[in-house]
Design an enzyme around this catalytic site. Sequence first.
Site, PDB file in Angstrom:
ATOM      1  N   ASP A 126      -8.027  -5.497  -0.598  1.00  0.00           N
ATOM      2  CA  ASP A 126      -8.513  -6.081  -1.871  1.00  0.00           C
ATOM      3  C   ASP A 126      -8.108  -7.590  -1.637  1.00  0.00           C
ATOM      4  O   ASP A 126      -8.535  -8.580  -2.227  1.00  0.00           O
ATOM      5  CB  ASP A 126      -7.892  -5.535  -3.204  1.00  0.00           C
ATOM      6  CG  ASP A 126      -8.290  -4.420  -3.601  1.00  0.00           C
ATOM      7  OD1 ASP A 126      -9.823  -4.226  -3.545  1.00  0.00           O
ATOM      8  OD2 ASP A 126      -7.620  -3.246  -3.882  1.00  0.00           O
ATOM      9  N   HIS A 173       0.867  -1.165  -0.288  1.00  0.00           N
ATOM     10  CA  HIS A 173      -0.189   0.066   0.263  1.00  0.00           C
ATOM     11  C   HIS A 173       0.933   1.228  -0.065  1.00  0.00           C
ATOM     12  O   HIS A 173       1.876   1.437   0.397  1.00  0.00           O
ATOM     13  CB  HIS A 173      -0.873  -0.001   1.281  1.00  0.00           C
ATOM     14  CG  HIS A 173      -2.082   0.936   1.215  1.00  0.00           C
ATOM     15  ND1 HIS A 173      -2.160   2.293   1.393  1.00  0.00           N
ATOM     16  CD2 HIS A 173      -3.193   0.597   0.735  1.00  0.00           C
ATOM     17  CE1 HIS A 173      -3.033   2.798   1.009  1.00  0.00           C
ATOM     18  NE2 HIS A 173      -3.855   1.806   0.616  1.00  0.00           N
TER      19      HIS A 173
HETATM   20  N1  COA Z   1       4.166  -7.412  -4.608  1.00  0.00           N
HETATM   21  C1  COA Z   1       5.512  -7.449  -4.617  1.00  0.00           C
HETATM   22  N2  COA Z   1       6.310  -6.454  -4.511  1.00  0.00           N
HETATM   23  C2  COA Z   1       5.718  -5.189  -4.002  1.00  0.00           C
HETATM   24  C3  COA Z   1       4.308  -5.263  -3.902  1.00  0.00           C
HETATM   25  C4  COA Z   1       3.589  -6.284  -4.305  1.00  0.00           C
HETATM   26  N3  COA Z   1       2.223  -6.363  -4.223  1.00  0.00           N
HETATM   27  N4  COA Z   1       3.829  -3.970  -3.490  1.00  0.00           N
HETATM   28  C5  COA Z   1       5.071  -3.254  -3.466  1.00  0.00           C
HETATM   29  N5  COA Z   1       6.318  -3.965  -3.727  1.00  0.00           N
HETATM   30  C6  COA Z   1       7.654  -3.941  -3.785  1.00  0.00           C
HETATM   31  C7  COA Z   1       8.018  -3.012  -4.990  1.00  0.00           C
HETATM   32  O1  COA Z   1       8.536  -4.237  -5.873  1.00  0.00           O
HETATM   33  C8  COA Z   1       9.022  -2.333  -4.567  1.00  0.00           C
HETATM   34  O2  COA Z   1      10.140  -3.029  -4.063  1.00  0.00           O
HETATM   35  P1  COA Z   1      11.804  -2.528  -4.315  1.00  0.00           P
HETATM   36  O3  COA Z   1      11.887  -1.174  -3.684  1.00  0.00           O
HETATM   37  O4  COA Z   1      12.570  -3.688  -4.156  1.00  0.00           O
HETATM   38  O5  COA Z   1      11.778  -2.442  -5.807  1.00  0.00           O
HETATM   39  C9  COA Z   1       8.531  -1.557  -3.160  1.00  0.00           C
HETATM   40  O6  COA Z   1       7.681  -2.663  -2.725  1.00  0.00           O
HETATM   41  C10 COA Z   1       7.685  -0.494  -3.551  1.00  0.00           C
HETATM   42  O7  COA Z   1       6.705  -0.680  -4.388  1.00  0.00           O
HETATM   43  P2  COA Z   1       6.024   0.550  -5.078  1.00  0.00           P
HETATM   44  O8  COA Z   1       5.269  -0.413  -6.490  1.00  0.00           O
HETATM   45  O9  COA Z   1       6.754   1.665  -5.521  1.00  0.00           O
HETATM   46  O10 COA Z   1       4.951   0.855  -4.097  1.00  0.00           O
HETATM   47  P3  COA Z   1       3.921   2.112  -4.385  1.00  0.00           P
HETATM   48  O11 COA Z   1       3.502   2.626  -3.240  1.00  0.00           O
HETATM   49  O12 COA Z   1       4.195   2.756  -5.640  1.00  0.00           O
HETATM   50  O13 COA Z   1       2.609   1.141  -4.629  1.00  0.00           O
HETATM   51  C11 COA Z   1       0.617  -0.371  -4.754  1.00  0.00           C
HETATM   52  C12 COA Z   1       1.713   0.562  -3.926  1.00  0.00           C
HETATM   53  C13 COA Z   1      -0.435  -0.573  -4.033  1.00  0.00           C
HETATM   54  C14 COA Z   1       0.500  -0.033  -6.103  1.00  0.00           C
HETATM   55  C15 COA Z   1       1.865  -1.750  -4.724  1.00  0.00           C
HETATM   56  O14 COA Z   1       1.752  -2.112  -3.384  1.00  0.00           O
HETATM   57  C16 COA Z   1       1.129  -2.668  -5.375  1.00  0.00           C
HETATM   58  O15 COA Z   1       1.187  -2.437  -6.727  1.00  0.00           O
HETATM   59  N6  COA Z   1       0.319  -3.706  -4.824  1.00  0.00           N
HETATM   60  C17 COA Z   1      -0.276  -4.549  -5.673  1.00  0.00           C
HETATM   61  C18 COA Z   1      -1.601  -4.130  -6.285  1.00  0.00           C
HETATM   62  C19 COA Z   1      -2.801  -3.878  -5.138  1.00  0.00           C
HETATM   63  O16 COA Z   1      -3.067  -4.731  -4.547  1.00  0.00           O
HETATM   64  N7  COA Z   1      -3.590  -2.626  -5.309  1.00  0.00           N
HETATM   65  C20 COA Z   1      -4.511  -2.456  -4.364  1.00  0.00           C
HETATM   66  C21 COA Z   1      -4.171  -1.211  -3.560  1.00  0.00           C
HETATM   67  S1  COA Z   1      -5.296  -0.885  -2.158  1.00  0.00           S
END
Ligand code: COA
Length: 379
Positions: free
Chosen positions: A315, A264
Amino acid sequence: MDENKDVGFKKGLEGIIAGDSKVCLVDGTGGRLYYRGYAIKDLAENCSFEEVAYLLLYQKLPTVKELKEFRKKLAARRSLPKHVVKVIKDMPSATNPAEVLRTGASSLGSGIADASKLTAEGQTDHGIALIAAFPVISAYFYRLSHGLKIVKPDKKLGHAENYLYMLRGTVPDAEEARALDMDMVLHAEHSFNASTFAVRITISTLSDMYSALTTGVGVLKGPLHGGAATAVAEMLKEVGSVSNVDKYVSDTLARHGKIMGVGHRVYRTYDPRAVILKNEARRLSEKKHDTRWFEIADRIEGRMLAEKGLHTNVDFYSSIVYGNLGLEPGLYSDIFAIARTAGWAAHALEQYGDNRLIRPLDNYIGQVDLPFVPIKDRK
Ligand code: COA
Protein backbone atom coordinates in the site's frame (compact mmCIF):
# COMPACT_ATOMS: atom_id res chain seq x y z
CA MET A 1 -14.35 -24.11 28.80
CA ASP A 2 -11.90 -26.91 29.62
CA GLU A 3 -11.97 -28.21 26.06
CA ASN A 4 -9.91 -25.15 25.05
CA LYS A 5 -7.21 -25.56 27.67
CA ASP A 6 -4.76 -27.59 25.61
CA VAL A 7 -5.20 -25.61 22.43
CA GLY A 8 -2.53 -22.95 21.97
CA PHE A 9 -3.46 -19.67 20.36
CA LYS A 10 -1.79 -16.44 19.36
CA LYS A 11 -3.44 -13.05 19.40
CA GLY A 12 -4.45 -12.14 15.86
CA LEU A 13 -3.91 -15.81 14.89
CA GLU A 14 -0.30 -14.97 14.12
CA GLY A 15 1.55 -17.94 12.66
CA ILE A 16 -1.56 -20.16 12.75
CA ILE A 17 -2.17 -22.26 9.62
CA ALA A 18 -5.92 -22.14 8.95
CA GLY A 19 -6.21 -24.48 5.97
CA ASP A 20 -4.66 -25.96 2.82
CA SER A 21 -4.55 -23.86 -0.32
CA LYS A 22 -3.09 -24.04 -3.83
CA VAL A 23 -3.91 -20.45 -4.75
CA CYS A 24 -0.94 -18.44 -3.52
CA LEU A 25 2.35 -18.77 -1.67
CA VAL A 26 3.58 -15.87 0.45
CA ASP A 27 7.16 -16.57 1.53
CA GLY A 28 7.53 -14.07 4.34
CA THR A 29 11.19 -14.73 5.06
CA GLY A 30 12.38 -15.03 1.47
CA GLY A 31 10.34 -12.07 0.19
CA ARG A 32 8.77 -14.23 -2.51
CA LEU A 33 5.20 -14.36 -3.77
CA TYR A 34 3.63 -16.84 -6.20
CA TYR A 35 0.14 -17.02 -7.68
CA ARG A 36 -0.61 -20.65 -8.56
CA GLY A 37 3.12 -21.32 -8.74
CA TYR A 38 4.10 -18.33 -10.91
CA ALA A 39 6.46 -15.68 -9.50
CA ILE A 40 4.80 -12.31 -9.00
CA LYS A 41 7.52 -10.47 -10.96
CA ASP A 42 6.88 -12.58 -14.06
CA LEU A 43 3.14 -12.02 -13.78
CA ALA A 44 3.45 -8.28 -13.12
CA GLU A 45 5.82 -7.74 -16.01
CA ASN A 46 4.09 -9.94 -18.57
CA CYS A 47 0.42 -10.42 -17.77
CA SER A 48 -2.72 -8.34 -17.81
CA PHE A 49 -5.11 -8.36 -14.86
CA GLU A 50 -7.53 -10.48 -16.90
CA GLU A 51 -4.82 -13.11 -17.52
CA VAL A 52 -4.06 -13.27 -13.82
CA ALA A 53 -7.75 -13.42 -12.86
CA TYR A 54 -8.10 -16.36 -15.27
CA LEU A 55 -5.06 -18.04 -13.72
CA LEU A 56 -6.50 -17.63 -10.22
CA LEU A 57 -9.97 -18.88 -11.17
CA TYR A 58 -9.08 -21.69 -13.58
CA GLN A 59 -5.70 -22.73 -12.11
CA LYS A 60 -3.83 -22.29 -15.42
CA LEU A 61 -2.63 -19.42 -17.58
CA PRO A 62 -5.01 -18.91 -20.50
CA THR A 63 -4.22 -19.53 -24.15
CA VAL A 64 -4.84 -16.66 -26.59
CA LYS A 65 -8.29 -18.06 -27.37
CA GLU A 66 -9.19 -18.65 -23.72
CA LEU A 67 -8.12 -15.14 -22.77
CA LYS A 68 -10.15 -13.64 -25.60
CA GLU A 69 -13.26 -15.50 -24.45
CA PHE A 70 -12.64 -14.59 -20.82
CA ARG A 71 -12.23 -10.90 -21.68
CA LYS A 72 -15.49 -11.07 -23.63
CA LYS A 73 -17.27 -12.70 -20.71
CA LEU A 74 -15.98 -10.06 -18.29
CA ALA A 75 -16.89 -7.18 -20.60
CA ALA A 76 -20.40 -8.60 -21.08
CA ARG A 77 -20.94 -8.68 -17.31
CA ARG A 78 -20.06 -4.99 -16.92
CA SER A 79 -23.59 -3.83 -17.34
CA LEU A 80 -25.21 -3.47 -13.93
CA PRO A 81 -28.83 -4.47 -13.21
CA LYS A 82 -31.13 -1.45 -12.82
CA HIS A 83 -31.73 -2.04 -9.11
CA VAL A 84 -27.98 -1.92 -8.44
CA VAL A 85 -27.64 1.40 -10.30
CA LYS A 86 -30.54 2.73 -8.22
CA VAL A 87 -28.84 1.66 -4.99
CA ILE A 88 -25.65 3.47 -6.06
CA LYS A 89 -27.62 6.59 -7.00
CA ASP A 90 -29.40 6.56 -3.63
CA MET A 91 -26.16 6.57 -1.60
CA PRO A 92 -25.35 9.93 0.06
CA SER A 93 -22.50 11.58 -1.90
CA ALA A 94 -20.35 11.80 1.25
CA THR A 95 -20.33 7.98 1.61
CA ASN A 96 -16.92 6.30 1.77
CA PRO A 97 -16.51 4.75 -1.74
CA ALA A 98 -15.60 1.36 -0.22
CA GLU A 99 -18.97 1.36 1.56
CA VAL A 100 -20.69 1.85 -1.78
CA LEU A 101 -18.71 -1.06 -3.19
CA ARG A 102 -19.74 -3.21 -0.23
CA THR A 103 -23.41 -2.27 -0.64
CA GLY A 104 -23.21 -2.65 -4.43
CA ALA A 105 -21.75 -6.17 -4.12
CA SER A 106 -24.53 -7.10 -1.74
CA SER A 107 -27.26 -5.66 -3.93
CA LEU A 108 -25.84 -7.40 -7.00
CA GLY A 109 -26.46 -10.69 -5.17
CA SER A 110 -30.11 -10.06 -4.34
CA GLY A 111 -32.39 -12.78 -5.62
CA ILE A 112 -29.53 -15.13 -6.53
CA ALA A 113 -30.26 -18.81 -5.98
CA ASP A 114 -28.64 -20.69 -3.10
CA ALA A 115 -24.98 -21.09 -4.00
CA SER A 116 -24.70 -24.44 -2.29
CA LYS A 117 -26.89 -25.84 -5.07
CA LEU A 118 -24.70 -24.45 -7.85
CA THR A 119 -22.08 -26.32 -9.83
CA ALA A 120 -18.46 -25.14 -9.73
CA GLU A 121 -19.07 -23.60 -13.14
CA GLY A 122 -22.09 -21.69 -11.84
CA GLN A 123 -20.10 -20.41 -8.89
CA THR A 124 -17.23 -19.36 -11.17
CA ASP A 125 -19.75 -17.45 -13.23
CA HIS A 126 -20.88 -15.49 -10.19
CA GLY A 127 -17.24 -14.77 -9.37
CA ILE A 128 -16.77 -13.39 -12.88
CA ALA A 129 -19.91 -11.25 -12.52
CA LEU A 130 -18.47 -9.72 -9.34
CA ILE A 131 -15.00 -9.15 -10.85
CA ALA A 132 -16.67 -7.37 -13.78
CA ALA A 133 -19.08 -5.31 -11.68
CA PHE A 134 -16.75 -3.90 -9.01
CA PRO A 135 -15.04 -1.26 -11.21
CA VAL A 136 -18.39 -0.21 -12.63
CA ILE A 137 -19.96 0.26 -9.18
CA SER A 138 -16.91 2.23 -8.06
CA ALA A 139 -16.78 4.49 -11.15
CA TYR A 140 -20.55 5.13 -11.19
CA PHE A 141 -20.49 6.33 -7.59
CA TYR A 142 -17.33 8.37 -8.16
CA ARG A 143 -18.95 10.26 -11.05
CA LEU A 144 -22.29 10.75 -9.27
CA SER A 145 -20.70 11.92 -6.02
CA HIS A 146 -18.72 14.50 -8.00
CA GLY A 147 -21.83 15.81 -9.74
CA LEU A 148 -20.81 14.22 -13.05
CA LYS A 149 -22.85 12.10 -15.44
CA ILE A 150 -22.07 8.41 -15.30
CA VAL A 151 -19.97 7.00 -18.14
CA LYS A 152 -21.17 3.62 -19.38
CA PRO A 153 -18.51 0.87 -19.61
CA ASP A 154 -16.86 0.28 -22.98
CA LYS A 155 -16.73 -3.41 -23.92
CA LYS A 156 -13.72 -2.88 -26.18
CA LEU A 157 -11.48 -1.69 -23.36
CA GLY A 158 -9.41 -3.82 -20.98
CA HIS A 159 -10.37 -4.14 -17.31
CA ALA A 160 -8.09 -1.44 -15.85
CA GLU A 161 -8.35 0.72 -18.97
CA ASN A 162 -12.15 0.68 -18.81
CA TYR A 163 -12.12 1.61 -15.10
CA LEU A 164 -9.95 4.66 -15.79
CA TYR A 165 -12.18 5.53 -18.73
CA MET A 166 -15.35 5.37 -16.63
CA LEU A 167 -13.78 7.50 -13.89
CA ARG A 168 -12.45 10.16 -16.25
CA GLY A 169 -14.77 10.06 -19.23
CA THR A 170 -11.79 9.80 -21.61
CA VAL A 171 -9.82 6.75 -22.72
CA PRO A 172 -6.46 6.71 -20.87
CA ASP A 173 -3.23 6.39 -22.82
CA ALA A 174 -1.73 2.91 -23.02
CA GLU A 175 1.00 3.66 -20.47
CA GLU A 176 -1.46 4.83 -17.81
CA ALA A 177 -3.76 1.87 -18.42
CA ARG A 178 -0.80 -0.49 -18.10
CA ALA A 179 0.35 1.14 -14.84
CA LEU A 180 -3.05 0.51 -13.24
CA ASP A 181 -3.26 -2.93 -14.84
CA MET A 182 0.07 -3.93 -13.29
CA ASP A 183 -0.97 -2.52 -9.92
CA MET A 184 -4.11 -4.67 -10.10
CA VAL A 185 -2.03 -7.76 -10.89
CA LEU A 186 -0.01 -7.04 -7.75
CA HIS A 187 -3.16 -6.62 -5.62
CA ALA A 188 -5.11 -9.57 -7.06
CA GLU A 189 -4.24 -12.16 -4.44
CA HIS A 190 -2.36 -12.67 -1.17
CA SER A 191 -3.23 -15.98 0.54
CA PHE A 192 -5.11 -16.04 3.87
CA ASN A 193 -5.07 -12.30 4.58
CA ALA A 194 -7.90 -10.90 6.74
CA SER A 195 -10.43 -10.24 3.96
CA THR A 196 -9.75 -13.51 2.12
CA PHE A 197 -10.06 -15.48 5.32
CA ALA A 198 -13.37 -13.72 5.98
CA VAL A 199 -14.48 -14.68 2.45
CA ARG A 200 -13.61 -18.31 3.14
CA ILE A 201 -15.46 -18.26 6.48
CA THR A 202 -18.56 -16.94 4.72
CA ILE A 203 -18.36 -19.65 2.04
CA SER A 204 -17.75 -22.33 4.68
CA THR A 205 -21.34 -21.91 5.90
CA LEU A 206 -22.40 -22.64 2.28
CA SER A 207 -23.42 -19.04 1.88
CA ASP A 208 -23.09 -17.48 -1.58
CA MET A 209 -20.33 -15.77 -3.56
CA TYR A 210 -22.03 -12.34 -3.29
CA SER A 211 -22.29 -12.53 0.50
CA ALA A 212 -18.67 -13.66 0.65
CA LEU A 213 -17.32 -10.78 -1.43
CA THR A 214 -19.53 -8.31 0.44
CA THR A 215 -17.84 -9.57 3.61
CA GLY A 216 -14.49 -9.22 1.86
CA VAL A 217 -14.96 -5.53 1.09
CA GLY A 218 -16.13 -4.82 4.63
CA VAL A 219 -12.96 -6.37 6.02
CA LEU A 220 -10.63 -4.89 3.43
CA LYS A 221 -11.70 -1.28 3.94
CA GLY A 222 -10.07 -0.98 7.38
CA PRO A 223 -6.85 1.08 7.59
CA LEU A 224 -4.81 -1.92 8.77
CA HIS A 225 -5.67 -3.69 5.49
CA GLY A 226 -6.82 -2.17 2.17
CA GLY A 227 -7.53 1.24 3.63
CA ALA A 228 -3.81 1.82 4.19
CA ALA A 229 -3.05 3.37 0.77
CA THR A 230 -5.50 6.20 1.46
CA ALA A 231 -3.88 6.70 4.85
CA VAL A 232 -0.44 6.79 3.16
CA ALA A 233 -1.58 9.58 0.82
CA GLU A 234 -2.91 11.55 3.81
CA MET A 235 0.35 10.97 5.68
CA LEU A 236 2.51 12.14 2.75
CA LYS A 237 0.40 15.30 2.52
CA GLU A 238 0.74 15.92 6.25
CA VAL A 239 4.52 15.46 6.12
CA GLY A 240 4.69 17.84 3.16
CA SER A 241 8.43 17.84 2.52
CA VAL A 242 11.51 15.64 2.86
CA SER A 243 12.90 17.90 5.59
CA ASN A 244 9.91 17.08 7.83
CA VAL A 245 10.24 13.31 7.53
CA ASP A 246 12.67 12.56 10.36
CA LYS A 247 10.67 14.53 12.93
CA TYR A 248 7.37 13.04 11.71
CA VAL A 249 8.69 9.50 12.00
CA SER A 250 10.30 9.97 15.42
CA ASP A 251 7.23 11.80 16.81
CA THR A 252 4.92 9.06 15.52
CA LEU A 253 7.07 6.28 16.94
CA ALA A 254 7.48 8.11 20.26
CA ARG A 255 3.71 8.08 20.77
CA HIS A 256 3.58 4.44 19.59
CA GLY A 257 1.71 5.48 16.45
CA LYS A 258 1.83 3.63 13.14
CA ILE A 259 3.46 4.75 9.91
CA MET A 260 0.96 3.67 7.30
CA GLY A 261 2.03 1.40 4.44
CA VAL A 262 4.82 -0.04 6.58
CA GLY A 263 5.02 -3.44 8.29
CA HIS A 264 3.37 -6.73 7.50
CA ARG A 265 2.14 -9.72 9.45
CA VAL A 266 3.85 -12.24 7.16
CA TYR A 267 6.79 -10.52 5.45
CA ARG A 268 9.84 -10.35 7.66
CA THR A 269 11.82 -8.91 4.75
CA TYR A 270 10.87 -6.75 1.77
CA ASP A 271 7.42 -7.19 0.22
CA PRO A 272 8.17 -8.13 -3.42
CA ARG A 273 5.09 -6.15 -4.56
CA ALA A 274 6.40 -3.01 -2.89
CA VAL A 275 9.71 -3.35 -4.75
CA ILE A 276 7.92 -3.43 -8.11
CA LEU A 277 5.58 -0.59 -7.13
CA LYS A 278 8.46 1.55 -5.91
CA ASN A 279 10.11 1.35 -9.34
CA GLU A 280 6.81 2.19 -10.98
CA ALA A 281 6.16 5.11 -8.60
CA ARG A 282 9.64 6.49 -9.32
CA ARG A 283 9.22 6.10 -13.08
CA LEU A 284 5.81 7.80 -13.15
CA SER A 285 6.93 10.63 -10.84
CA GLU A 286 10.03 11.34 -12.94
CA LYS A 287 7.95 11.31 -16.09
CA LYS A 288 5.65 13.93 -14.57
CA HIS A 289 8.66 15.96 -13.34
CA ASP A 290 7.17 15.87 -9.83
CA THR A 291 9.18 13.64 -7.51
CA ARG A 292 8.19 15.40 -4.27
CA TRP A 293 5.89 12.64 -2.94
CA PHE A 294 8.25 9.91 -4.06
CA GLU A 295 11.18 11.54 -2.26
CA ILE A 296 9.18 11.93 0.97
CA ALA A 297 8.10 8.29 0.73
CA ASP A 298 11.64 7.12 0.03
CA ARG A 299 12.93 8.95 3.11
CA ILE A 300 10.15 7.52 5.31
CA GLU A 301 11.02 4.05 4.04
CA GLY A 302 14.67 4.58 4.98
CA ARG A 303 13.84 5.92 8.44
CA MET A 304 11.47 3.03 9.23
CA LEU A 305 14.05 0.48 8.17
CA ALA A 306 16.70 2.14 10.31
CA GLU A 307 14.48 2.74 13.36
CA LYS A 308 12.28 -0.36 13.45
CA GLY A 309 13.68 -2.73 10.83
CA LEU A 310 10.27 -2.59 9.13
CA HIS A 311 9.77 -2.64 5.34
CA THR A 312 7.14 -0.94 3.25
CA ASN A 313 4.18 -3.00 2.07
CA VAL A 314 2.02 -3.03 -1.09
CA ASP A 315 0.00 0.00 0.00
CA PHE A 316 2.96 2.35 0.39
CA TYR A 317 4.14 3.12 -3.14
CA SER A 318 0.80 2.21 -4.73
CA SER A 319 -0.56 5.45 -3.29
CA ILE A 320 2.05 7.35 -5.34
CA VAL A 321 1.24 5.34 -8.46
CA TYR A 322 -2.45 6.25 -8.03
CA GLY A 323 -1.61 9.89 -7.34
CA ASN A 324 0.34 10.01 -10.61
CA LEU A 325 -2.70 8.62 -12.40
CA GLY A 326 -4.71 11.53 -11.02
CA LEU A 327 -6.81 9.28 -8.78
CA GLU A 328 -8.22 10.61 -5.53
CA PRO A 329 -7.15 9.01 -2.21
CA GLY A 330 -10.79 8.11 -1.46
CA LEU A 331 -10.66 5.59 -4.31
CA TYR A 332 -7.54 3.72 -3.22
CA SER A 333 -9.28 1.01 -1.20
CA ASP A 334 -11.73 0.56 -4.08
CA ILE A 335 -8.83 -0.19 -6.42
CA PHE A 336 -7.47 -2.75 -3.97
CA ALA A 337 -10.90 -4.39 -3.66
CA ILE A 338 -11.49 -4.32 -7.44
CA ALA A 339 -8.24 -6.25 -7.95
CA ARG A 340 -8.74 -8.58 -4.98
CA THR A 341 -12.11 -9.82 -6.31
CA ALA A 342 -10.07 -12.29 -8.39
CA GLY A 343 -8.27 -13.74 -5.36
CA TRP A 344 -11.43 -13.74 -3.25
CA ALA A 345 -13.37 -15.63 -5.93
CA ALA A 346 -10.52 -18.15 -6.34
CA HIS A 347 -10.47 -18.81 -2.59
CA ALA A 348 -14.26 -19.06 -2.47
CA LEU A 349 -14.13 -21.72 -5.20
CA GLU A 350 -11.37 -23.59 -3.40
CA GLN A 351 -13.37 -23.49 -0.15
CA TYR A 352 -16.54 -24.75 -1.87
CA GLY A 353 -14.49 -27.53 -3.47
CA ASP A 354 -13.28 -28.98 -0.17
CA ASN A 355 -15.51 -27.45 2.45
CA ARG A 356 -15.69 -27.86 6.16
CA LEU A 357 -17.37 -25.25 8.37
CA ILE A 358 -14.73 -22.85 9.75
CA ARG A 359 -15.47 -22.60 13.43
CA PRO A 360 -12.51 -21.99 15.74
CA LEU A 361 -12.48 -21.98 19.52
CA ASP A 362 -11.93 -19.03 21.79
CA ASN A 363 -9.83 -18.89 24.90
CA TYR A 364 -12.56 -17.97 27.38
CA ILE A 365 -11.26 -15.62 30.06
CA GLY A 366 -14.61 -14.58 31.56
CA GLN A 367 -16.37 -15.79 34.71
CA VAL A 368 -18.56 -18.87 35.32
CA ASP A 369 -21.10 -20.02 37.90
CA LEU A 370 -22.19 -16.51 38.92
CA PRO A 371 -25.19 -16.53 41.31
CA PHE A 372 -28.31 -15.73 39.26
CA VAL A 373 -30.21 -12.64 40.47
CA PRO A 374 -33.88 -12.24 39.42
CA ILE A 375 -34.51 -8.97 37.52
CA LYS A 376 -36.54 -7.39 40.32
CA ASP A 377 -33.62 -7.79 42.74
CA ARG A 378 -30.86 -6.47 40.43
CA LYS A 379 -29.19 -3.17 41.32
N1 COA B 1 4.51 1.76 12.14
C1 COA B 1 5.14 1.73 13.32
N2 COA B 1 5.37 0.61 14.03
C2 COA B 1 4.90 -0.53 13.50
C3 COA B 1 4.22 -0.57 12.27
C4 COA B 1 4.04 0.63 11.59
N3 COA B 1 3.41 0.65 10.44
N4 COA B 1 3.89 -1.84 12.00
C5 COA B 1 4.32 -2.56 13.02
N5 COA B 1 4.92 -1.78 13.93
C6 COA B 1 5.55 -2.18 15.17
C7 COA B 1 4.53 -2.22 16.30
O1 COA B 1 4.42 -0.99 16.95
C8 COA B 1 5.12 -3.29 17.17
O2 COA B 1 6.24 -2.75 17.83
P1 COA B 1 6.60 -3.16 19.32
O3 COA B 1 6.85 -4.64 19.27
O4 COA B 1 7.80 -2.34 19.62
O5 COA B 1 5.39 -2.81 20.14
C9 COA B 1 5.65 -4.30 16.16
O6 COA B 1 6.00 -3.53 15.01
C10 COA B 1 4.66 -5.37 15.78
O7 COA B 1 3.49 -4.71 15.30
P2 COA B 1 2.05 -5.35 15.23
O8 COA B 1 1.06 -4.26 15.01
O9 COA B 1 1.83 -6.26 16.40
O10 COA B 1 2.21 -6.23 13.95
P3 COA B 1 1.04 -6.98 13.25
O11 COA B 1 1.63 -8.15 12.60
O12 COA B 1 -0.09 -7.20 14.17
O13 COA B 1 0.53 -5.90 12.21
C11 COA B 1 0.20 -4.58 10.35
C12 COA B 1 0.76 -5.90 10.87
C13 COA B 1 0.25 -4.59 8.84
C14 COA B 1 -1.27 -4.45 10.79
C15 COA B 1 1.03 -3.42 10.92
O14 COA B 1 2.36 -3.52 10.46
C16 COA B 1 0.43 -2.08 10.58
O15 COA B 1 -0.47 -1.60 11.30
N6 COA B 1 0.92 -1.41 9.50
C17 COA B 1 0.36 -0.16 9.07
C18 COA B 1 -0.93 -0.38 8.31
C19 COA B 1 -0.67 -0.95 6.94
O16 COA B 1 0.17 -0.49 6.22
N7 COA B 1 -1.50 -1.94 6.57
C20 COA B 1 -1.43 -2.57 5.26
C21 COA B 1 -0.92 -3.95 5.36
S1 COA B 1 -0.68 -4.65 3.77
